[in-house]
Design a protein around this motif. Sequence first.
Motif, mmCIF file in Angstrom:
data_model
loop_
_atom_site.group_PDB
_atom_site.id
_atom_site.type_symbol
_atom_site.label_atom_id
_atom_site.label_comp_id
_atom_site.label_asym_id
_atom_site.label_seq_id
_atom_site.Cartn_x
_atom_site.Cartn_y
_atom_site.Cartn_z
ATOM 1 N N ASN A 1 0.809 -1.216 0.000
ATOM 2 C CA ASN A 1 0.000 0.000 0.000
ATOM 3 C C ASN A 1 0.847 1.274 0.000
ATOM 4 O O ASN A 1 0.373 2.340 -0.362
ATOM 5 C CB ASN A 1 -0.941 0.008 1.214
ATOM 6 C CG ASN A 1 -1.833 -1.228 1.233
ATOM 7 O OD1 ASN A 1 -2.352 -1.629 0.197
ATOM 8 N ND2 ASN A 1 -1.979 -1.850 2.395
ATOM 9 N N GLU A 2 2.101 1.154 0.425
ATOM 10 C CA GLU A 2 2.959 2.338 0.479
ATOM 11 C C GLU A 2 3.926 2.318 -0.695
ATOM 12 O O GLU A 2 4.601 1.328 -0.925
ATOM 13 C CB GLU A 2 3.763 2.360 1.789
ATOM 14 C CG GLU A 2 2.910 2.487 3.040
ATOM 15 C CD GLU A 2 3.755 2.334 4.302
ATOM 16 O OE1 GLU A 2 4.565 3.233 4.576
ATOM 17 O OE2 GLU A 2 3.613 1.321 4.993
ATOM 18 N N GLU A 3 3.989 3.449 -1.404
ATOM 19 C CA GLU A 3 4.899 3.522 -2.558
ATOM 20 C C GLU A 3 6.363 3.450 -2.120
ATOM 21 O O GLU A 3 7.218 2.983 -2.858
ATOM 22 C CB GLU A 3 4.642 4.806 -3.359
ATOM 23 C CG GLU A 3 3.270 4.844 -4.024
ATOM 24 C CD GLU A 3 3.007 3.629 -4.908
ATOM 25 O OE1 GLU A 3 3.826 3.329 -5.787
ATOM 26 O OE2 GLU A 3 1.958 2.964 -4.719
ATOM 27 N N SER A 4 6.659 3.906 -0.894
ATOM 28 C CA SER A 4 8.047 3.837 -0.399
ATOM 29 C C SER A 4 8.475 2.378 -0.237
ATOM 30 O O SER A 4 9.630 2.023 -0.478
ATOM 31 C CB SER A 4 8.172 4.572 0.936
ATOM 32 O OG SER A 4 7.295 3.996 1.897
ATOM 33 N N ARG B 1 7.051 -0.134 -2.032
ATOM 34 C CA ARG B 1 7.119 -0.640 -3.409
ATOM 35 C C ARG B 1 8.477 -0.327 -4.046
ATOM 36 O O ARG B 1 9.069 -1.140 -4.758
ATOM 37 C CB ARG B 1 5.998 -0.025 -4.255
ATOM 38 C CG ARG B 1 5.871 -0.653 -5.655
ATOM 39 C CD ARG B 1 4.834 0.091 -6.499
ATOM 40 N NE ARG B 1 3.557 0.227 -5.826
ATOM 41 C CZ ARG B 1 2.641 -0.747 -5.756
ATOM 42 N NH1 ARG B 1 2.863 -1.908 -6.326
ATOM 43 N NH2 ARG B 1 1.508 -0.542 -5.106
ATOM 44 N N ALA B 2 9.003 0.882 -3.771
ATOM 45 C CA ALA B 2 10.282 1.294 -4.348
ATOM 46 C C ALA B 2 11.409 0.355 -3.922
ATOM 47 O O ALA B 2 12.348 0.105 -4.683
ATOM 48 C CB ALA B 2 10.606 2.734 -3.939
ATOM 49 N N VAL C 1 8.377 4.077 -9.956
ATOM 50 C CA VAL C 1 7.470 4.217 -8.810
ATOM 51 C C VAL C 1 7.256 5.708 -8.570
ATOM 52 O O VAL C 1 8.210 6.456 -8.384
ATOM 53 C CB VAL C 1 8.069 3.552 -7.543
ATOM 54 C CG1 VAL C 1 7.110 3.698 -6.366
ATOM 55 C CG2 VAL C 1 8.367 2.077 -7.801
ATOM 56 N N PHE D 1 6.929 7.935 -4.044
ATOM 57 C CA PHE D 1 7.531 7.109 -2.988
ATOM 58 C C PHE D 1 8.062 7.943 -1.822
ATOM 59 O O PHE D 1 8.315 7.420 -0.743
ATOM 60 C CB PHE D 1 8.644 6.213 -3.567
ATOM 61 C CG PHE D 1 9.950 6.904 -3.786
ATOM 62 C CD1 PHE D 1 11.026 6.663 -2.945
ATOM 63 C CD2 PHE D 1 10.119 7.804 -4.830
ATOM 64 C CE1 PHE D 1 12.237 7.298 -3.148
ATOM 65 C CE2 PHE D 1 11.330 8.438 -5.037
ATOM 66 C CZ PHE D 1 12.389 8.185 -4.191
#
Length: 268
Positions: free
Chosen positions: A201-204, A206-207, A238, A241
């Motif tokens: 859920n968090e782009e950070s 995902r990065a 991404v 993030f």
Amino acid sequence: MGDETEAGKKHLLRYSLQTGEQLRFEVTHVAKTKTRVKGSEDVTQVHTTSQRRWDVVNANESETTFEHLIDAVEMTQQHGDDDEVRWDSKSNEEPPPAFVVVAEHIGQKLATVTMSPSGKEIKREDHAGSKATLGMGSLTLPLPEQPIVVGHSWVVPREVQARTDEGEVKTIKINERYTLDKVKTGVATLSVRSEPITPINEESVRAQVVQQLSNGVIRFDVDNGRMLSKQLDWDETVVGFQGANSMMEYRAKLTETLIDDVERTARR
């Protein structure tokens, strides 16, 4: 030899190594990470070529034990407008601070691994306090227990870890999906793709995770029971993030090639 991909033909993929054998691989890892945060852009580039080998200390029908060593490494790293930092372990130069940890592992036993004929790790002992992969991914290739036909897929679960914005470590479950694409003149071509199972859920987060996914092609020598080559590619973007207008682009390629295979084939 003709194409062996007739429908329905079953292929048994198995490691088949001999006690005392050495397998030498050349691994090249190239990566470029570009980030944009609050309008400022940052680019990091790395290029690593390493010579690694497996020393097979014991091999029988039920299991194979090998020691994993890195014989040499050539590295370059560049951050933004800074000067490029280079180091070649074959030179007698002192390694720059950025490469000291890697330098300590050259010529050292990194791990002793016992695997089943299907490439499953039965036991693994990491030496030199190191789980350093040096951008290499896992050592063994997990193969299906049963003979398979072209088009068959199998899934191997894996976990990667990432840190959330609050500083907590989050474990992300991933399925590594392998597919047998073709078999020709005794060589099986497999594709591999990572499928994250845990919702991100968090782009950070995902990065961090996208850099640990696999997407590529593996060639396996069915007749001689060993991996011939692996190529993995990353092309990820991404957005958001680190705040609304932030962005990370990650472009990378990893190739691993068995380099003593030419001599061996000639002898055969």
